[in-house]
Design a protein around this motif. Sequence first.
Motif, PDB file in Angstrom:
ATOM      1  N   ALA A  46      24.356 -10.146  -1.330  1.00 20.22           N
ATOM      2  CA  ALA A  46      23.902 -11.513  -1.583  1.00 20.22           C
ATOM      3  C   ALA A  46      22.479 -11.569  -2.116  1.00 20.22           C
ATOM      4  O   ALA A  46      22.103 -12.516  -2.815  1.00 20.22           O
ATOM      5  CB  ALA A  46      24.021 -12.331  -0.303  1.00 20.22           C
ATOM      6  N   ASP A  47      21.648 -10.569  -1.776  1.00 20.48           N
ATOM      7  CA  ASP A  47      20.254 -10.595  -2.215  1.00 20.48           C
ATOM      8  C   ASP A  47      20.061 -10.103  -3.644  1.00 20.48           C
ATOM      9  O   ASP A  47      19.019 -10.361  -4.246  1.00 20.48           O
ATOM     10  CB  ASP A  47      19.403  -9.731  -1.276  1.00 20.48           C
ATOM     11  CG  ASP A  47      19.377 -10.289   0.141  1.00 20.48           C
ATOM     12  OD1 ASP A  47      19.450 -11.524   0.276  1.00 20.48           O
ATOM     13  OD2 ASP A  47      19.299  -9.482   1.088  1.00 20.48           O
ATOM     14  N   CYS A  48      21.039  -9.368  -4.178  1.00 21.75           N
ATOM     15  CA  CYS A  48      20.852  -8.755  -5.502  1.00 21.75           C
ATOM     16  C   CYS A  48      20.619  -9.805  -6.583  1.00 21.75           C
ATOM     17  O   CYS A  48      19.673  -9.713  -7.366  1.00 21.75           O
ATOM     18  CB  CYS A  48      22.055  -7.892  -5.861  1.00 21.75           C
ATOM     19  SG  CYS A  48      22.215  -6.408  -4.851  1.00 21.75           S
ATOM     20  N   SER A  49      21.480 -10.805  -6.637  1.00 19.71           N
ATOM     21  CA  SER A  49      21.349 -11.824  -7.677  1.00 19.71           C
ATOM     22  C   SER A  49      20.048 -12.596  -7.535  1.00 19.71           C
ATOM     23  O   SER A  49      19.367 -12.878  -8.521  1.00 19.71           O
ATOM     24  CB  SER A  49      22.536 -12.790  -7.620  1.00 19.71           C
ATOM     25  OG  SER A  49      22.370 -13.845  -8.540  1.00 19.71           O
ATOM     26  N   LEU A  50      19.678 -12.899  -6.287  1.00 19.38           N
ATOM     27  CA  LEU A  50      18.508 -13.744  -6.057  1.00 19.38           C
ATOM     28  C   LEU A  50      17.193 -13.001  -6.275  1.00 19.38           C
ATOM     29  O   LEU A  50      16.277 -13.501  -6.931  1.00 19.38           O
ATOM     30  CB  LEU A  50      18.548 -14.305  -4.635  1.00 19.38           C
ATOM     31  CG  LEU A  50      17.390 -15.224  -4.245  1.00 19.38           C
ATOM     32  CD1 LEU A  50      17.365 -16.456  -5.145  1.00 19.38           C
ATOM     33  CD2 LEU A  50      17.503 -15.626  -2.788  1.00 19.38           C
ATOM     34  N   ASP A  51      17.077 -11.782  -5.769  1.00 21.53           N
ATOM     35  CA  ASP A  51      15.772 -11.125  -5.693  1.00 21.53           C
ATOM     36  C   ASP A  51      15.529 -10.032  -6.725  1.00 21.53           C
ATOM     37  O   ASP A  51      14.383  -9.750  -7.065  1.00 21.53           O
ATOM     38  CB  ASP A  51      15.587 -10.520  -4.297  1.00 21.53           C
ATOM     39  CG  ASP A  51      15.579 -11.593  -3.217  1.00 21.53           C
ATOM     40  OD1 ASP A  51      15.135 -12.713  -3.514  1.00 21.53           O
ATOM     41  OD2 ASP A  51      16.035 -11.307  -2.093  1.00 21.53           O
ATOM     42  N   CYS A  52      16.577  -9.382  -7.185  1.00 20.55           N
ATOM     43  CA  CYS A  52      16.386  -8.216  -8.050  1.00 20.55           C
ATOM     44  C   CYS A  52      15.781  -8.608  -9.398  1.00 20.55           C
ATOM     45  O   CYS A  52      16.248  -9.541 -10.055  1.00 20.55           O
ATOM     46  CB  CYS A  52      17.714  -7.498  -8.265  1.00 20.55           C
ATOM     47  SG  CYS A  52      17.576  -6.029  -9.293  1.00 20.55           S
ATOM     48  N   VAL A  53      14.750  -7.894  -9.806  1.00 20.72           N
ATOM     49  CA  VAL A  53      14.131  -8.067 -11.119  1.00 20.72           C
ATOM     50  C   VAL A  53      13.922  -6.664 -11.698  1.00 20.72           C
ATOM     51  O   VAL A  53      13.115  -5.889 -11.187  1.00 20.72           O
ATOM     52  CB  VAL A  53      12.782  -8.809 -11.038  1.00 20.72           C
ATOM     53  CG1 VAL A  53      12.135  -8.909 -12.417  1.00 20.72           C
ATOM     54  CG2 VAL A  53      12.973 -10.190 -10.430  1.00 20.72           C
ATOM     55  N   LYS A  54      14.666  -6.338 -12.725  1.00 23.70           N
ATOM     56  CA  LYS A  54      14.594  -5.007 -13.336  1.00 23.70           C
ATOM     57  C   LYS A  54      14.840  -5.116 -14.825  1.00 23.70           C
ATOM     58  O   LYS A  54      15.419  -6.087 -15.322  1.00 23.70           O
ATOM     59  CB  LYS A  54      15.659  -4.073 -12.742  1.00 23.70           C
ATOM     60  CG  LYS A  54      15.385  -3.547 -11.363  1.00 23.70           C
ATOM     61  CD  LYS A  54      16.471  -2.551 -10.963  1.00 23.70           C
ATOM     62  CE  LYS A  54      16.236  -1.998  -9.569  1.00 23.70           C
ATOM     63  NZ  LYS A  54      17.306  -1.045  -9.171  1.00 23.70           N
ATOM     64  N   SER A  55      14.444  -4.076 -15.546  1.00 27.04           N
ATOM     65  CA  SER A  55      14.797  -3.961 -16.955  1.00 27.04           C
ATOM     66  C   SER A  55      14.888  -2.488 -17.307  1.00 27.04           C
ATOM     67  O   SER A  55      14.259  -1.638 -16.677  1.00 27.04           O
ATOM     68  CB  SER A  55      13.780  -4.661 -17.852  1.00 27.04           C
ATOM     69  OG  SER A  55      12.512  -4.055 -17.730  1.00 27.04           O
ATOM     70  N   SER A  56      15.698  -2.191 -18.294  1.00 24.35           N
ATOM     71  CA  SER A  56      15.859  -0.824 -18.753  1.00 24.35           C
ATOM     72  C   SER A  56      16.496  -0.875 -20.137  1.00 24.35           C
ATOM     73  O   SER A  56      16.600  -1.950 -20.743  1.00 24.35           O
ATOM     74  CB  SER A  56      16.729  -0.024 -17.770  1.00 24.35           C
ATOM     75  OG  SER A  56      16.715   1.348 -18.102  1.00 24.35           O
ATOM     76  N   SER A  57      16.909   0.274 -20.641  1.00 25.12           N
ATOM     77  CA  SER A  57      17.563   0.294 -21.948  1.00 25.12           C
ATOM     78  C   SER A  57      18.503   1.483 -22.035  1.00 25.12           C
ATOM     79  O   SER A  57      18.379   2.470 -21.294  1.00 25.12           O
ATOM     80  CB  SER A  57      16.531   0.360 -23.073  1.00 25.12           C
ATOM     81  OG  SER A  57      15.829   1.588 -23.042  1.00 25.12           O
ATOM     82  N   ILE A  58      19.466   1.363 -22.933  1.00 24.29           N
ATOM     83  CA  ILE A  58      20.345   2.464 -23.299  1.00 24.29           C
ATOM     84  C   ILE A  58      20.408   2.504 -24.817  1.00 24.29           C
ATOM     85  O   ILE A  58      20.152   1.499 -25.487  1.00 24.29           O
ATOM     86  CB  ILE A  58      21.763   2.310 -22.704  1.00 24.29           C
ATOM     87  CG1 ILE A  58      22.371   0.953 -23.082  1.00 24.29           C
ATOM     88  CG2 ILE A  58      21.750   2.493 -21.201  1.00 24.29           C
ATOM     89  CD1 ILE A  58      23.808   0.782 -22.618  1.00 24.29           C
ATOM     90  N   THR A  59      20.756   3.655 -25.366  1.00 22.19           N
ATOM     91  CA  THR A  59      20.834   3.811 -26.821  1.00 22.19           C
ATOM     92  C   THR A  59      22.150   4.489 -27.163  1.00 22.19           C
ATOM     93  O   THR A  59      22.502   5.514 -26.573  1.00 22.19           O
ATOM     94  CB  THR A  59      19.662   4.668 -27.343  1.00 22.19           C
ATOM     95  OG1 THR A  59      18.431   4.053 -26.970  1.00 22.19           O
ATOM     96  CG2 THR A  59      19.719   4.797 -28.861  1.00 22.19           C
ATOM     97  N   ASN A  60      22.884   3.887 -28.116  1.00 29.19           N
ATOM     98  CA  ASN A  60      24.163   4.498 -28.466  1.00 29.19           C
ATOM     99  C   ASN A  60      23.964   5.673 -29.424  1.00 29.19           C
ATOM    100  O   ASN A  60      22.843   5.960 -29.863  1.00 29.19           O
ATOM    101  CB  ASN A  60      25.146   3.458 -29.018  1.00 29.19           C
ATOM    102  CG  ASN A  60      24.713   2.868 -30.355  1.00 29.19           C
ATOM    103  OD1 ASN A  60      23.871   3.423 -31.061  1.00 29.19           O
ATOM    104  ND2 ASN A  60      25.305   1.742 -30.718  1.00 29.19           N
ATOM    105  N   THR A  61      25.046   6.352 -29.752  1.00 28.16           N
ATOM    106  CA  THR A  61      24.944   7.553 -30.581  1.00 28.16           C
ATOM    107  C   THR A  61      24.622   7.233 -32.037  1.00 28.16           C
ATOM    108  O   THR A  61      24.367   8.142 -32.821  1.00 28.16           O
ATOM    109  CB  THR A  61      26.253   8.355 -30.510  1.00 28.16           C
ATOM    110  OG1 THR A  61      27.350   7.503 -30.863  1.00 28.16           O
ATOM    111  CG2 THR A  61      26.474   8.897 -29.099  1.00 28.16           C
ATOM    112  N   LYS A  62      24.623   5.944 -32.390  1.00 30.46           N
ATOM    113  CA  LYS A  62      24.184   5.522 -33.729  1.00 30.46           C
ATOM    114  C   LYS A  62      22.704   5.152 -33.714  1.00 30.46           C
ATOM    115  O   LYS A  62      22.188   4.566 -34.659  1.00 30.46           O
ATOM    116  CB  LYS A  62      25.024   4.336 -34.197  1.00 30.46           C
ATOM    117  CG  LYS A  62      26.514   4.652 -34.291  1.00 30.46           C
ATOM    118  CD  LYS A  62      27.336   3.390 -34.487  1.00 30.46           C
ATOM    119  CE  LYS A  62      28.827   3.704 -34.387  1.00 30.46           C
ATOM    120  NZ  LYS A  62      29.662   2.485 -34.417  1.00 30.46           N
ATOM    121  N   ASN A  63      22.060   5.463 -32.586  1.00 31.06           N
ATOM    122  CA  ASN A  63      20.626   5.243 -32.392  1.00 31.06           C
ATOM    123  C   ASN A  63      20.249   3.757 -32.353  1.00 31.06           C
ATOM    124  O   ASN A  63      19.158   3.361 -32.758  1.00 31.06           O
ATOM    125  CB  ASN A  63      19.795   5.956 -33.481  1.00 31.06           C
ATOM    126  CG  ASN A  63      18.394   6.276 -32.995  1.00 31.06           C
ATOM    127  OD1 ASN A  63      18.189   6.576 -31.819  1.00 31.06           O
ATOM    128  ND2 ASN A  63      17.423   6.202 -33.889  1.00 31.06           N
TER     129      ASN A  63
END
Length: 684
Positions: free
Chosen positions: A650-667
């Motif tokens: 229940a806390d994940c939606s309310l409190d979590c603040v994150k960012s990241s990235s992924i890159t596909n094989t076409k860069n």
Amino acid sequence: MKRKIELLAPGGDLDSIKAAIAGGADAVYCGLNKFNARNRATNIEFEDLGGIIGLAHRHGCQVFLTINILILEHEFRALVKLLNRLVNIAIDGVIIQDLGLAYLLSRHFKTLKIHASTQLTTHNAGQIKFLSKLAVTRVNLSRELNIAEITELTQAGHDNNIETEVFVHGSNCIGFSGLCYLASALEGKSGNRGRCSQPCREQYLTTAVGKDFPLNLKDNSAFHDLAALYAAGVDSLKIEGRVKKFHYVYTVVNSWRRLLDNFYTLDKSSGDDTDLYRVFNRGFSNAFLTGDIHKSMYIDNPRDNSALHFAGLKGCSSAEEMEKVKQELYDAKTRIIRHVESEIARLDSTKPRLNIAVAGAAGGRLRVAVTTADSSFEFSSATALVSAESGDFAHSKKNRPRRIDLSSLAQRFAVLSETEFQLEELECAGLHGEVFLPVKELGSITKKILSCLTGSRETIAPLALPVLRKTAREISRPTLAVLISSIAQLEHCATTSADIYFQLPNNLQAEISRFVELFVANRELTPWFPAVLIGQDYAAALELLRQVKPARIVTNNSGIAYAAWEQGIPWIAGPHMNTLNSFSLLCLKEHFNCAGAFISNEISQNQIWNIVAPADFALYSSIYHPIELLISRQCLFHQIEGCEKSRIDADCSLDCVKSSSITNTKNVPLYIDKAKGCYQRIFN
């Protein structure tokens, strides 16, 4: 005695449709080669549809046709031609996404039952009320819902004379269906137009936690949840797989058929799912249904997992043992294929042959004799035949007498082959001399034949596409609006003359009081409602409307649109409502008094130019913003950089603040964002 739940099966081609029928499906859904959301499937031709319907109905199976894509402006003429043909065959329902198509069906093609596609992202009671006003009779609920949410929405559906349909087997999407623009932005292949290339299944550069396919979910299977679905009141259990082969369709359908039959007769709600693992699968999970959304829902391989599954059961530890498992699986699949081939060979979708003989001479009636394998009937025209010399040709053009011969009758009777019958022979040897009959009488004869063939089913005259003309609009300077999402951003807007929209989070329940205070204190702010509002968060959104009574809102959720319409609050359709044609705008205006709409970002400037807005209806376009590609109820960080929690709470939606990235094989990099109170999102 237990109520029966419909078992709904996919049919990507004729063999798969036959396999579904042989496997015990109560209904099958299939698409034509246009206007459906599975362009990668073989699909069927319209000319085959009548035979398919006849075959299915002889085996107690219904047929639903998918027209479940968003429709472009220039396609409506061809679409109406298709609908004019569909209303005169025994199709059991059409599955749709586009609101413009819903408008046409509810206004002009009322004999066609309307089913709302999964692409309409239905997940709250307001959306069901919205669809009910458009004469929808069934809705496919979002795959992300748990059993408690399904139960609540099924009750809401039944209260509004709408059946509910739930996916119980097949592919899971990482994002909410209908709100995914991943393939559209990356490859120009819109999932909302049936062209999804599944970039979520593709390989990406290895992530920090060693995953190569970080967006790839296991397949959905509710095989052991039948009792819960039954208790929820669900009307239809839907199997995904219109791009799958016939042996897959048969195997899955037949496994579910046996499960349902045992449930009805022996009260057994679980069974042997071994056969499900023998055909294509990515492993199985029921985590959305149980509400236990966790990291084991992922599988780092989008290919068939069958061999690995059986190897794991046998504890294989060597390459030799693995090869033996693969051979056993190959042999099992071969037996399945051969068995299904023999089953479908017994099913004939050839349409019954129809023979017509006509006779008559000037001064007499045209006599028509119709013969099928099962019946024959005769009748005469109401109007006498006339000759070229004696005929009165001073009729209106529409009802001018027409020469009766093999060519003219073949053209007139061609429509009969669009039914469950095929016109095989047209005999005109009994016609004497050059004779004529009014066009209207020819139409009446055709209707009589259709009525006799279809059990007195009403024949519906073709409808012309309603003409929408642009009206003269006062030219004015465009206005600018800015979309913000925090109090800090609001402070920077003090000196701007732009309208300010404030984006609300998905998790409204936890902070409803704060947002009510914000909008009461800042009456110039326009609430911007998100596309996904489930359960208590939807209830909180309704409460916000009730307490604030804003001067206007922007909503990406049709459930909130319905509530605003009920309360007399002016509302604007946000970009996630996927409006991209004139009839969808007309739908929103006439049914729900919508004040304006954002045009979909998926269409071009030239396509926008051709859209006709209703009177007193504003058009909006989003011109500068991050490109949101999808919204997910799952945690994306499990596969990218890891998370200290193995499952969402229940806390994940309310409190979590994150960012990241992924890159596909076409860069091509993708930005992963989790904002406070929001679901996880991917941006380009």
